[in-house]
Design an enzyme around this catalytic site. Structure first.
Site, PDB file in Angstrom:
ATOM      1  N   GLU A   7       0.809  -1.224   0.000  1.00  0.00           N
ATOM      2  CA  GLU A   7       0.000   0.000   0.000  1.00  0.00           C
ATOM      3  C   GLU A   7       0.840   1.270   0.000  1.00  0.00           C
ATOM      4  O   GLU A   7       0.503   2.258  -0.624  1.00  0.00           O
ATOM      5  CB  GLU A   7      -0.905   0.080   1.256  1.00  0.00           C
ATOM      6  CG  GLU A   7      -1.841  -1.049   1.442  1.00  0.00           C
ATOM      7  CD  GLU A   7      -1.354  -1.982   2.509  1.00  0.00           C
ATOM      8  OE1 GLU A   7      -2.177  -2.445   3.281  1.00  0.00           O
ATOM      9  OE2 GLU A   7      -0.139  -2.248   2.574  1.00  0.00           O
ATOM     10  N   ASP A  80      -1.244  -5.157   3.868  1.00  0.00           N
ATOM     11  CA  ASP A  80      -1.273  -5.388   5.317  1.00  0.00           C
ATOM     12  C   ASP A  80      -2.011  -6.670   5.709  1.00  0.00           C
ATOM     13  O   ASP A  80      -2.924  -7.118   4.998  1.00  0.00           O
ATOM     14  CB  ASP A  80      -1.916  -4.188   6.017  1.00  0.00           C
ATOM     15  CG  ASP A  80      -0.993  -2.983   6.066  1.00  0.00           C
ATOM     16  OD1 ASP A  80       0.223  -3.190   5.914  1.00  0.00           O
ATOM     17  OD2 ASP A  80      -1.471  -1.855   6.243  1.00  0.00           O
ATOM     18  N   ASP A  82      -4.520  -7.765   7.452  1.00  0.00           N
ATOM     19  CA  ASP A  82      -5.856  -7.752   8.047  1.00  0.00           C
ATOM     20  C   ASP A  82      -6.878  -7.730   6.924  1.00  0.00           C
ATOM     21  O   ASP A  82      -6.538  -7.830   5.744  1.00  0.00           O
ATOM     22  CB  ASP A  82      -6.031  -6.555   8.997  1.00  0.00           C
ATOM     23  CG  ASP A  82      -5.875  -5.215   8.295  1.00  0.00           C
ATOM     24  OD1 ASP A  82      -5.587  -5.208   7.072  1.00  0.00           O
ATOM     25  OD2 ASP A  82      -6.040  -4.168   8.952  1.00  0.00           O
ATOM     26  N   GLU A  84      -8.687  -5.318   5.718  1.00  0.00           N
ATOM     27  CA  GLU A  84      -8.512  -4.201   4.792  1.00  0.00           C
ATOM     28  C   GLU A  84      -7.358  -4.472   3.833  1.00  0.00           C
ATOM     29  O   GLU A  84      -7.427  -4.161   2.645  1.00  0.00           O
ATOM     30  CB  GLU A  84      -8.272  -2.905   5.567  1.00  0.00           C
ATOM     31  CG  GLU A  84      -9.499  -2.356   6.253  1.00  0.00           C
ATOM     32  CD  GLU A  84     -10.597  -2.016   5.271  1.00  0.00           C
ATOM     33  OE1 GLU A  84     -10.348  -1.241   4.342  1.00  0.00           O
ATOM     34  OE2 GLU A  84     -11.705  -2.553   5.432  1.00  0.00           O
ATOM     35  N   TYR A 303       2.582  -4.705  13.324  1.00  0.00           N
ATOM     36  CA  TYR A 303       1.357  -4.124  12.768  1.00  0.00           C
ATOM     37  C   TYR A 303       0.444  -3.626  13.885  1.00  0.00           C
ATOM     38  O   TYR A 303       0.216  -4.313  14.877  1.00  0.00           O
ATOM     39  CB  TYR A 303       0.631  -5.163  11.918  1.00  0.00           C
ATOM     40  CG  TYR A 303      -0.468  -4.576  11.083  1.00  0.00           C
ATOM     41  CD1 TYR A 303      -0.207  -3.538  10.204  1.00  0.00           C
ATOM     42  CD2 TYR A 303      -1.767  -5.069  11.170  1.00  0.00           C
ATOM     43  CE1 TYR A 303      -1.216  -2.988   9.429  1.00  0.00           C
ATOM     44  CE2 TYR A 303      -2.782  -4.533  10.397  1.00  0.00           C
ATOM     45  CZ  TYR A 303      -2.497  -3.490   9.536  1.00  0.00           C
ATOM     46  OH  TYR A 303      -3.500  -2.951   8.767  1.00  0.00           O
ATOM     47  N   ARG A 305      -2.818  -2.653  13.946  1.00  0.00           N
ATOM     48  CA  ARG A 305      -4.268  -2.877  13.991  1.00  0.00           C
ATOM     49  C   ARG A 305      -4.504  -4.330  14.342  1.00  0.00           C
ATOM     50  O   ARG A 305      -4.406  -5.209  13.489  1.00  0.00           O
ATOM     51  CB  ARG A 305      -4.916  -2.525  12.649  1.00  0.00           C
ATOM     52  CG  ARG A 305      -4.826  -1.034  12.340  1.00  0.00           C
ATOM     53  CD  ARG A 305      -5.506  -0.680  11.020  1.00  0.00           C
ATOM     54  NE  ARG A 305      -5.315   0.741  10.746  1.00  0.00           N
ATOM     55  CZ  ARG A 305      -4.266   1.233  10.090  1.00  0.00           C
ATOM     56  NH1 ARG A 305      -3.341   0.419   9.634  1.00  0.00           N
ATOM     57  NH2 ARG A 305      -4.146   2.529   9.889  1.00  0.00           N
ATOM     58  N   HIS A 350      -3.037 -12.079  14.451  1.00  0.00           N
ATOM     59  CA  HIS A 350      -1.622 -11.737  14.560  1.00  0.00           C
ATOM     60  C   HIS A 350      -1.297 -11.128  15.915  1.00  0.00           C
ATOM     61  O   HIS A 350      -2.148 -11.000  16.784  1.00  0.00           O
ATOM     62  CB  HIS A 350      -1.163 -10.839  13.409  1.00  0.00           C
ATOM     63  CG  HIS A 350      -2.099  -9.736  13.060  1.00  0.00           C
ATOM     64  ND1 HIS A 350      -2.241  -8.609  13.816  1.00  0.00           N
ATOM     65  CD2 HIS A 350      -2.958  -9.599  12.017  1.00  0.00           C
ATOM     66  CE1 HIS A 350      -3.127  -7.808  13.252  1.00  0.00           C
ATOM     67  NE2 HIS A 350      -3.575  -8.382  12.170  1.00  0.00           N
TER      68      HIS A 350
END
Length: 998
Positions: A7, A80, A82, A84, A303, A305, A350
């Protein structure tokens, strides 16, 4: 060659170094497609077919990615780890399929929890395919948010003027804030008393003990509710003899808190660092993506989130090694600590948020980080290390004391706590939102049977307090407890509530605005199910079950839409009176507080016969009389504080009587704020209050002076006509004929003199005032001839003074002396404007942040639409969450890079061609704002300035519709659906708009 897609450009740069030759790492800059801001983007009648649209800013980046993919034989999607991130990979893959560049190329997906060389290389060694279940869960969430926002928001606009939007998670979070406010308003304080004995041991050591029992009856905190009862106890204790009945010392252990999740990180950063969740996530994003340390870019944290609290075995081992080295082996527990998630609906697999290397100490990292980054890194590092430290060992001592007063037997208790071994407390202690009384410190040595000496007895009156308002930290905590929203949505949800003016923050507490309370009252009346906490949490559970492949995502949408659509259709024929009746009932304690005399709180204070009721006007809600138009009494939604003479007339404070007319002078609450009124006739004279004058500071003399405005303060030196001073729609002013000039902040409208008023009018007429009120600018002040011919003048403009030559307008610097501005200065300003440089004569305008790596100064400036950063002709608006005094050079470069990438011409150059701007006018429709009501996850933007959004930097989700690309790609979710191209022209994103130039 292998193409790797991530991203963020920051991640791309770092990962490219790790992978080396044979790999090309490209950035998508967050999400590349979204649902268009118009009806039909999700079609329930067509099995929830979703129309996806390529973002205008992403079109060129996707073309670059497609060109690179065309020349390679392998594509790795490394976004990433997750939902999203999975969705971004899916979107990129769908676009590449539509561009027909994949053919027989090998496609794989990799995820890593930290941007470190080891983590990236390990992930590359274990590729997988895109997880379709995670994509389905994303599609379901996006469709739900779209359907709620796009369907419910128009209902609000029609039925509640002034309401901005509703959202699936946003509205439930707002309800939490409003419900707490209602609790506070309904709260009735309860009196109670505490009795404390100040005693001394036989050795003379002082301590205190509280009354906990009397004559065999246990006494709790609220049991003594009257002053007389407290006085009786005090008298008894004043003559009592005190003896130690028992002493009990118990060992206790306190365990450390687990490492951070997204929620707990936001909470602790708010408590300890004073950071809003949105800023916390933006800083954490940059720590995750990597910073330059000794010439190498490395990710400092994992990470950010996550719902997980576990850590990788190697991370735990590193923690234990660091603890032993930094604090000694006695602080290392015998076995590693294991933590489990207790949060409802926790979903992420995670790790917790932790440093990637525990031996990167905060003190060593500080020189590589900006101050706020360093503070956040230290918080994460400290919490992580403490989570694996030995428990603190305490000793809690309880001393029971017998007090005998005649025939009465009273019981008192003293408590104390001693830290025997500090353990993790040597490093870290978790913060609290609302501090409670802590247990006392060490108690003096005592034994059972010891006699005690009384010094004095205190009887103290208390009153119970209402529950505290939410802070951002406690609201996030409550949402997490209820299972509302997800880690990626908390910061964005709170930001939307502020941006919509549904809540405000005072002393870190969230206070609902009247607008927000009306929206929630409306939703609770007619859409109660959809703002229920359990319903929203259960919907989150269904989304988790989709991700676990337990249920079909379209089945969830069908069940939701059937009932939700019926509820929306049921409001179609709602009458305004029905809506107002419901709102009056739900908001009664807030709108119509009880009167001191016990009278009807809804009785009109003006006519006495009408009933006060909530009214819906063009500009929002207000309170008015039912006898309108005969009675024109109005006030703001919340009744103001009552002063003298107002006990029987809510919203009215009588200041006195006008000695000339004998009419009553009163201060009243109006729908637009407090105002003064003289008398109660059909058209009584009224006056608003000057800005800065508080209602409580108003006296009768000052009120009469304000009601006498406008007043003549001077005569014009040329025309001889009067110059008047008054208060108008835009504040205090002086006027001569049709010329108006606002008075300065330091001027008092009641005291402004002749010389000052003449100066203001003359300056306005000459174009040197820097302000304009009505009509076009005047001819201005002639400065002389331009060397190429034509007059050069200085004029007064809507946004300040400027110099004009033909079709060239150049705004004067804010600190320029307009009255004495010379032709030479004006010529330099015009030349700078023509060359595309900064106007201001000497160097760049605004605050200089530093130089761009490609050359040229970067400045932060004030613009018509807010602060922005400038590099040559590239302008990037600052997100609301970033103050112009807080923006750093690194953040500014990232904003500029994102802005330059978004332009049709690609990356801009200082002094070169301006960043391309779409020529089409904004295509914002009524639906555009609704789309922004949809609850969106905290972003993934690579640029710090984007806040916590996966959207490219600078785009304001709160205020604009989506930029529409000429390239429209339909989702392949529906088999057989053909790609369609929409001819909508690009629309300029307000978040990227450069300040308008003349």
């Amino acid at each position: 060659m292998t193409v790797v897609i991530v991203e963020s450009p920051a991640k791309a740069k770092t990962i490219n170094k790790y992978l080396g030759r044979g790999f090309e790492v490209l950035a998508s800059f967050g999400h590349v497609r979204d649902l268009p801001a118009k009806d039909g983007s999700v079609d329930p009648d067509n099995d929830f077919h979703m129309l996806w649209e390529v973002d205008a800013k992403s079109a060129k980046r996707l073309s670059d990615i497609a060109a690179a993919v065309k020349e390679t034989d392998r594509v790795i999607l490394a976004t990433d780890p997750d939902r999203e991130g999975e969705a971004i990979s899916w979107h990129v893959l769908e676009v590449l399929k539509n561009k027909r560049v994949l053919k027989d190329k090998k496609i794989s997906r990799v995820v890593f929890n930290a941007v470190t060389k080891d983590a990236v290389l390990e992930a590359m060694a274990h590729p997988r395919q895109i997880d379709e279940a995670l994509v389905d869960a994303y599609l379901a969430r996006r469709a739900l948010d779209y359907l709620v926002g796009f369907t419910l928001s128009p209902v609000l606009w029609r039925k509640l003027p002034g309401a901005r939007s509703a959202g699936r998670v946003q509205s439930v979070a707002l309800r939490l804030v409003c419900d707490r406010e209602l609790e506070i308003e309904k709260f009735v304080p309860r009196e109670y008393w505490s009795l404390v004995a100040h005693l001394r041991t036989k050795d003379g050591a002082a301590f205190t003990a509280r009354l906990v029992g009397a004559d065999g009856r246990k006494i709790t905190r609220l049991d003594i509710g009257a002053g007389q009862e407290a006085e009786d106890f005090r008298n008894a204790l004043s003559i009592a003899t005190f003896t130690v009945a028992s002493v009990e010392a118990k060992p206790a252990r306190r365990n450390p808190a687990p490492p951070f999740t997204t929620s707990t990180l936001q909470q602790e950063a708010s408590r300890k660092l004073g950071m809003a969740p949105e800023r916390t996530m933006r800083l954490a994003q940059r720590l995750y993506e990597g910073v330059d340390i000794g010439g190498e870019t490395v990710g400092l944290i994992t990470y950010m989130r996550t719902d997980g609290v576990d850590m990788a075995p190697e991370a735990i081992a590193a923690c234990r090694k660091a603890i032993g080295k930094l604090h000694g082996e006695k602080y290392v527990p015998a076995a590693p600590r294991k933590y489990s998630v207790k949060t409802k609906n926790a979903q992420e697999a995670h790790e917790a948020v932790r440093p990637t290397d525990m031996f990167r100490l905060p003190k060593d990292m500080a020189r590589h980080l900006e101050p706020d980054q360093a503070r956040l890194y230290e918080l994460i590092w400290t919490r992580t290390l403490a989570s694996q430290m030995e428990s603190a060992e305490l000793e809690r001592t309880t001393v029971d004391i017998a007090a005998r007063a005649g025939a009465r037997n009273l019981e008192l208790r003293a408590t104390g706590q001693v830290v025997k071994f500090d353990g993790f407390l040597a490093l870290y202690q978790e913060g609290k939102d609302d501090e409670e009384d802590e247990e006392g410190g060490r108690l003096p040595a005592m034994r059972a049977g010891d006699a005690l000496t009384r010094e004095r007895i205190e009887a103290t009156q208390h009153f119970t307090e209402p529950p505290p308002r939410f802070t951002e930290a406690t609201l996030v905590k409550r949402m997490e407890e209820l299972g509302i929203g997800r880690p990626s949505t908390y910061a964005a949800t709170l930001a939307v509530l502020r941006d919509r003016d549904y809540v405000r923050i005072e002393k870190k507490r969230l206070i609902p605005e009247d607008k927000g309370r009306i929206v929630i009252a409306f939703l609770e009346s007619f859409f109660a199910r959809y703002v229920e906490y359990d319903f929203t949490a259960n919907l989150e559970e269904q989304l988790d079950r989709i991700a676990d492949r337990e249920i079909d995502w379209k089945a969830v949408l069908r069940d939701f839409w059937r009932d939700f659509n019926a509820a929306v259709l049921g409001t179609k024929d709602l009458r305004t009176t029905e809506i107002l009746d419901n709102l009056n009932e739900l908001l009664g304690p807030h709108i119509f507080p009880a009167r001191a005399d016990g009278g009807d709180p809804r009785a009109c204070p003006s006519c006495g016969a009408g009933q006060l009721s909530l009214k819906i006007g063009k500009f929002g809600a207000f309170v008015g009389c039912s006898n309108y138009p005969e009675c024109r009494f109005t006030r703001q939604l919340a009744a103001g504080a009552e002063g003298d003479g107002a006990s029987d007339r809510p919203g009215v404070r009588v200041l006195g009587v006008d000695p000339e007319s004998g009419d009553e002078v009163s201060l009243r609450d109006g729908r637009f704020g407090a105002y003064l009124q003289l008398g109660d006739g059909d058209k009584p004279k009224r006056s608003s209050l000057p800005k800065g004058l508080k209602p409580e500071d108003l006296t009768l003399d000052k009120a009469l002076a304000l009601l006498s405005l406008p007043r003549e303060v001077a005569r014009h030196p040329t025309s001889g006509e009067p110059i008047l001073a008054g208060i108008g729609r835009y504040g205090p002013y002086v006027q001569h004929a049709k010329t108006y000039a606002n008075i300065g902040r330091d001027d008092d409208i009641l005291e402004i003199g002749a010389n000052r008023a003449i100066d203001l009018i003359v300056a306005k007429e000459s174009g040197a005032s820097g302000q304009r009120r009505f009509g076009a600018p005047g001819p201005g002040r002639d400065l002389g001839e331009h060397p190429k011919g034509g007059k050069v003048t200085v004029k007064d403009g809507r946004y300040g003074a400027y110099v004009n030559w033909g079709k060239v307008n150049a705004t004067l610097p804010k600190d320029a002396d307009v009255a004495s501005y010379t032709l030479d200065q004006a010529l330099a300003l015009i030349a700078a404007k023509q060359s595309g440089g900064a106007t201001g004569g000497a160097g760049p305008s605004g605050r200089l942040l530093g130089d761009h790596p490609a050359g040229g100064p970067i400045t932060v400036r004030d613009g018509r639409f807010g602060a922005y950063v400038n590099w040559g002709k590239v302008n990037a608006t600052l997100p609301k969450s970033v103050g112009k005094d807080e923006i750093t050079l690194t953040e500014a470069i990232e904003l500029i890079e994102a802005r330059a990438e978004a332009s049709p011409g690609g990356r801009g150059k200082a002094g070169g061609k301006a960043a391309g701007k779409p020529s089409a006018k904004s295509g914002k429709t009524a639906g555009a704002a609704a789309a922004k009501a949809v609850d969106k996850p905290v972003g993934k933007s690579p640029a710090a300035g984007a806040g916590a959004s996966k959207k490219p930097v600078g785009k304001s989700a709160a205020k604009t519709g989506k930029p529409v690309s000429k390239s429209v790609v339909r989702s392949s979710v529906k088999p057989g659906a053909k790609a369609a191209a929409a001819k909508a022209k690009p629309e300029k994103a307000a978040g990227k708009a450069a300040p308008r130039k003349r």
